[in-house]
Design an enzyme around this catalytic site. Structure first.
Site, PDB file in Angstrom:
ATOM      1  N   HIS A  55      -4.074  -1.735  -6.392  1.00  0.00           N
ATOM      2  CA  HIS A  55      -3.366  -0.525  -6.785  1.00  0.00           C
ATOM      3  C   HIS A  55      -4.381   0.531  -7.202  1.00  0.00           C
ATOM      4  O   HIS A  55      -5.207   0.285  -8.083  1.00  0.00           O
ATOM      5  CB  HIS A  55      -2.410  -0.805  -7.952  1.00  0.00           C
ATOM      6  CG  HIS A  55      -1.194  -1.575  -7.542  1.00  0.00           C
ATOM      7  ND1 HIS A  55      -0.218  -1.973  -8.437  1.00  0.00           N
ATOM      8  CD2 HIS A  55      -0.783  -2.005  -6.337  1.00  0.00           C
ATOM      9  CE1 HIS A  55       0.733  -2.626  -7.785  1.00  0.00           C
ATOM     10  NE2 HIS A  55       0.402  -2.657  -6.516  1.00  0.00           N
ATOM     11  N   ASP A 106       0.821  -1.222   0.000  1.00  0.00           N
ATOM     12  CA  ASP A 106       0.000   0.000   0.000  1.00  0.00           C
ATOM     13  C   ASP A 106       0.852   1.269   0.000  1.00  0.00           C
ATOM     14  O   ASP A 106       0.426   2.314   0.494  1.00  0.00           O
ATOM     15  CB  ASP A 106      -0.950   0.034   1.214  1.00  0.00           C
ATOM     16  CG  ASP A 106      -1.805  -1.218   1.319  1.00  0.00           C
ATOM     17  OD1 ASP A 106      -2.441  -1.570   0.315  1.00  0.00           O
ATOM     18  OD2 ASP A 106      -1.822  -1.837   2.397  1.00  0.00           O
TER      19      ASP A 106
END
Length: 423
Positions: free
Chosen positions: A41, A13
């Protein structure tokens, strides 16, 4: 050689999707090399906001060929849904290809993932329950079904018959669950084969040709180095290697072909799921950062755990990836903090250490040793030149560079492409 690996330097992340989207405009190929749809993503561009789980982030550039490599495990339903959503929003997906060597995530993997997590009780690993771990288990136990098998009906049926005999024994006798129907899963796989046939390619040959023609290739990593099954917080990690070295295996090239490794770091730390996190903030500061940054998992929606930047872990990540440069994301989130801490060492059993312990039990006992730096308490979101950043922000970046042993080539101060400052 023209191959650049883009990898996460923390627990995932970090903003790799934005970085890949940003760099893909100058690339010929973007290749995913590990993980599955457990990684998310987020990309924001003039077409809007997109949350990609399996298709490479270079898909928004029509001239870029996007490949899902052999190191990825693929749930065809997720791929088809994601592909169709992109098409509905005007994105051209004709250059998206899947390696015929990639393994499939099948319904029994998802079922077993959930059953195994439930059985662990309060010792659960915090998986996304998307079947990724069980799919990788089958890959290495030589029980996996590969994407290319979908195009060979007789061979596919033979493989499924053998595998389901084993899986149904586990489902019925260990978990007291209903067995999986061979006919149903076979029919599902045949439908997937017809749907995916235009996308399935022998991609190692495509990549080999691209390298020989000096094409620019981005290896797009998923998750982060600290989740690696060998070097991360085992067993609280992922099932495939998110390291740059894993990229070579995950797309089918030799290490000498990789010319650069770019690590992506947030200006602070986040983590989803279980496992030790020495700098975790369980106070109001953590809540402030989470709310300001909207830190909730792209895949799970779970609130991410928040912590100060861990330079011990960052230095280790640089080492095991062989990072040649790095990018810091989300610096703008720190705009609201009057003081910022960086973890420069750990205290373990009364001793100061500057290495990342291999044992998760030991890491859980580590207390962070902090160096406090002043904040800048002004917005950086509109800054477009590195020299125009507040002095305190530049000092913060510089100190992290010193501690991790890697220079930042750029800093991101927002989600859009324009909010990237090159040094």
């Amino acid at each position: 050689m023209p191959v650049t690996a883009i990898v996460g330097g923390q627990w995932g992340d970090e903003g790799k999707g934005k970085v890949v989207d940003m760099l893909a405009q100058e690339a010929d190929y973007v290749v995913r090399f590990s993980g599955g749809d457990n990684a998310g993503h987020t990309v924001i561009n003039p077409m809007g906001e997109f949350k990609l789980h399996i298709i490479p982030s270079g898909v928004f550039y029509p001239g870029v060929k996007c490949i899902i490599g052999n190191g990825v495990v693929i749930n065809p339903d997720v791929f088809i849904r994601e592909r169709n959503e992109l098409i509905s929003r005007g994105v051209d997906v004709k250059n998206v290809f899947i390696s015929d060597r990639a393994h499939l995530v099948l319904p029994y993997h998802i079922l077993l993932d959930g059953l195994e997590e439930e059985a662990r009780g309060n010792k659960s690993l915090g998986t996304t329950r998307r079947g990724i771990g069980p799919a990788f288990v089958d890959k290495y136990a030589r029980m996996g079904i590969r994407v290319g098998d979908l195009l060979l009906p007789e061979y596919l049926h033979e493989r499924l018959e053998y595998v389901l005999e084993c899986k149904n024994q586990i489902l019925t006798k260990v978990y007291d669950a209903a067995p999986i129907s061979l006919d149903e899963i076979y029919e599902t796989c045949l439908k997937w084969g017809k749907e995916l046939a235009p996308n399935i390619k022998e991609t190692t040959h495509i990549i080999e040709e691209a390298i020989s023609q000096d094409k620019k290739i981005i290896m797009e990593g998923a998750q982060g180095a600290l989740l690696d099954p060998d070097f991360g917080t085992y067993p609280y990690g992922t099932s495939s290697s998110p390291l740059a070295a894993g990229g070579c295996l995950g797309i089918g090239i030799g290490p000498a072909s990789v010319s650069a490794t770019l690590g992506v770091f947030k200006a602070y730390s986040t983590r989803v799921g279980g496992g030790p996190m020495p700098t975790e903030l369980l106070d109001k500061t953590g809540d402030i950062i989470r709310d300001e940054a909207h830190e909730y998992g792209t895949t799970t929606g779970r609130p991410r755990r928040i912590g100060w930047f861990d330079a011990v872990a960052g230095r280790f990540s640089c080492q095991i990836n062989g990072m040649t440069t790095a990018i810091m994301t989300r610096l703008d989130i720190m705009d609201i903090l009057p003081a910022i801490s960086i973890c420069t060492a750990y205290e373990l059993n009364g001793k100061i250490i500057k290495y990342f312990p291999a044992n998760s039990g030991e890491l859980a006992k580590c207390k962070p040793v902090y160096e406090e730096m002043p904040g800048w308490l002004c917005s950086t979101k509109e800054v477009r030149c590195y020299d125009d950043l507040p002095l305190a922000a530049k000092n913060y970046i510089c100190r992290i560079e010193e501690l991790i042993g890697c220079q930042m080539s750029a800093v991101c101060i927002g989600p859009s492409r324009e909010q990237t400052i090159y040094k």
